[in-house]
Design a protein around this motif. Structure first.
Motif, PDB file in Angstrom:
ATOM      1  N   SER A  83      86.000  58.925 -30.917  1.00  0.00           N
ATOM      2  CA  SER A  83      85.371  59.770 -30.205  1.00  0.00           C
ATOM      3  C   SER A  83      86.748  60.748 -30.154  1.00  0.00           C
ATOM      4  N   LEU A  84      86.579  62.267 -31.029  1.00  0.00           N
ATOM      5  CA  LEU A  84      86.948  62.908 -31.107  1.00  0.00           C
ATOM      6  C   LEU A  84      87.505  64.317 -30.607  1.00  0.00           C
ATOM      7  N   VAL A  85      87.893  64.661 -29.322  1.00  0.00           N
ATOM      8  CA  VAL A  85      87.431  65.683 -28.163  1.00  0.00           C
ATOM      9  C   VAL A  85      88.667  66.801 -28.238  1.00  0.00           C
ATOM     10  N   VAL A  86      87.372  68.267 -28.426  1.00  0.00           N
ATOM     11  CA  VAL A  86      88.935  69.211 -28.181  1.00  0.00           C
ATOM     12  C   VAL A  86      88.644  69.980 -26.931  1.00  0.00           C
ATOM     13  N   TYR A 143      91.791  64.711 -27.563  1.00  0.00           N
ATOM     14  CA  TYR A 143      91.245  63.715 -27.107  1.00  0.00           C
ATOM     15  C   TYR A 143      91.438  62.522 -28.062  1.00  0.00           C
ATOM     16  N   LEU A 144      91.515  61.099 -28.453  1.00  0.00           N
ATOM     17  CA  LEU A 144      90.626  60.116 -28.805  1.00  0.00           C
ATOM     18  C   LEU A 144      89.845  58.922 -28.012  1.00  0.00           C
ATOM     19  N   ASN A 145      89.027  58.911 -27.904  1.00  0.00           N
ATOM     20  CA  ASN A 145      88.532  58.072 -26.967  1.00  0.00           C
ATOM     21  C   ASN A 145      88.857  57.902 -25.934  1.00  0.00           C
ATOM     22  N   ASP A 149      99.225  65.483 -32.147  1.00  0.00           N
ATOM     23  CA  ASP A 149      98.970  65.052 -33.492  1.00  0.00           C
ATOM     24  C   ASP A 149      99.498  64.342 -34.143  1.00  0.00           C
ATOM     25  N   ALA A 150     100.783  63.931 -34.108  1.00  0.00           N
ATOM     26  CA  ALA A 150     101.423  62.999 -34.718  1.00  0.00           C
ATOM     27  C   ALA A 150     100.600  61.370 -33.590  1.00  0.00           C
ATOM     28  N   GLN A 151     100.668  61.247 -32.739  1.00  0.00           N
ATOM     29  CA  GLN A 151      99.489  59.786 -32.191  1.00  0.00           C
ATOM     30  C   GLN A 151      98.385  59.739 -32.738  1.00  0.00           C
ATOM     31  N   LEU A 175      94.641  56.841 -36.260  1.00  0.00           N
ATOM     32  CA  LEU A 175      93.254  57.146 -36.781  1.00  0.00           C
ATOM     33  C   LEU A 175      93.650  56.225 -38.497  1.00  0.00           C
ATOM     34  N   THR A 176      94.763  56.441 -38.421  1.00  0.00           N
ATOM     35  CA  THR A 176      95.811  54.983 -40.173  1.00  0.00           C
ATOM     36  C   THR A 176      94.685  53.949 -39.734  1.00  0.00           C
ATOM     37  N   GLN A 177      95.328  53.503 -38.125  1.00  0.00           N
ATOM     38  CA  GLN A 177      94.907  52.337 -37.758  1.00  0.00           C
ATOM     39  C   GLN A 177      93.824  52.153 -37.843  1.00  0.00           C
ATOM     40  N   ALA A 178      92.945  52.813 -37.383  1.00  0.00           N
ATOM     41  CA  ALA A 178      91.032  53.156 -37.136  1.00  0.00           C
ATOM     42  C   ALA A 178      91.156  52.527 -38.541  1.00  0.00           C
TER      43      ALA A 178
END
Length: 151
Positions: free
Chosen positions: A77-80, A87-89, A95-97, A102-105
């Protein structure tokens, strides 16, 4: 006997009631209108159900462990929000995190879907930027989450 009349068909009292009014013979034909109505209804029912019956082909399919149909589809879940915070989950990210997570996912499962929720006031450029980060990470399945209008 007069010409064209039988003894039963004469106007005398014998058999006048069985012959009907006017001395005509009763009709012995079958009324086929209800039969035609029933046949047309059955024809419509068969036309509707025939495609359903044709698709029930019985097969003995081979078995494999490659793809399990009961697996839940993975998503992040990506929220703006209105201020532009990402926010990711439900965890705040820059942006770097975000790119690293997302690369890990994507490394875990390439079919992971990104469910993007953005406030109405967020500029379109910010949404496109987040979509680009997700795409570079290897996640190409992006779904936009909306709400139905209030009644």
């Amino acid at each position: 006997m007069p010409f064209g009349r039988s003894a039963l068909g004469s106007g005398s009292g014998s058999g006048g009631r069985a012959m009907g009014a006017g001395g005509q013979r009763p009709l012995s034909d079958i009324n086929v209108t209800p039969l035609v109505d029933v046949m047309l209804v059955l024809l419509v029912i068969f036309i509707i159900t025939a495609p359903l019956l044709a698709s029930s082909i019985r097969l003995d399919l081979p078995q494999t462990d490659a793809g399990q149909p009961n697996e839940e589809p993975r998503f992040v879940s990506l929220v703006v929000d209105a201020k532009g915070a990402v926010y990711l989950n439900d965890e705040p990210m820059d942006d770097a995190q975000l790119a690293a997570r997302l690369t890990q996912a994507a490394a875990d499962d390439r079919n992971t879907e990104v469910q993007l929720r953005a406030d109405q006031t967020v500029p379109y450029g910010k949404v496109v930027q987040l979509m680009g980060i997700a795409n570079k990470a290897g996640l190409s399945r992006i779904g936009f989450v909306t709400e139905p209008p209030a009644r």
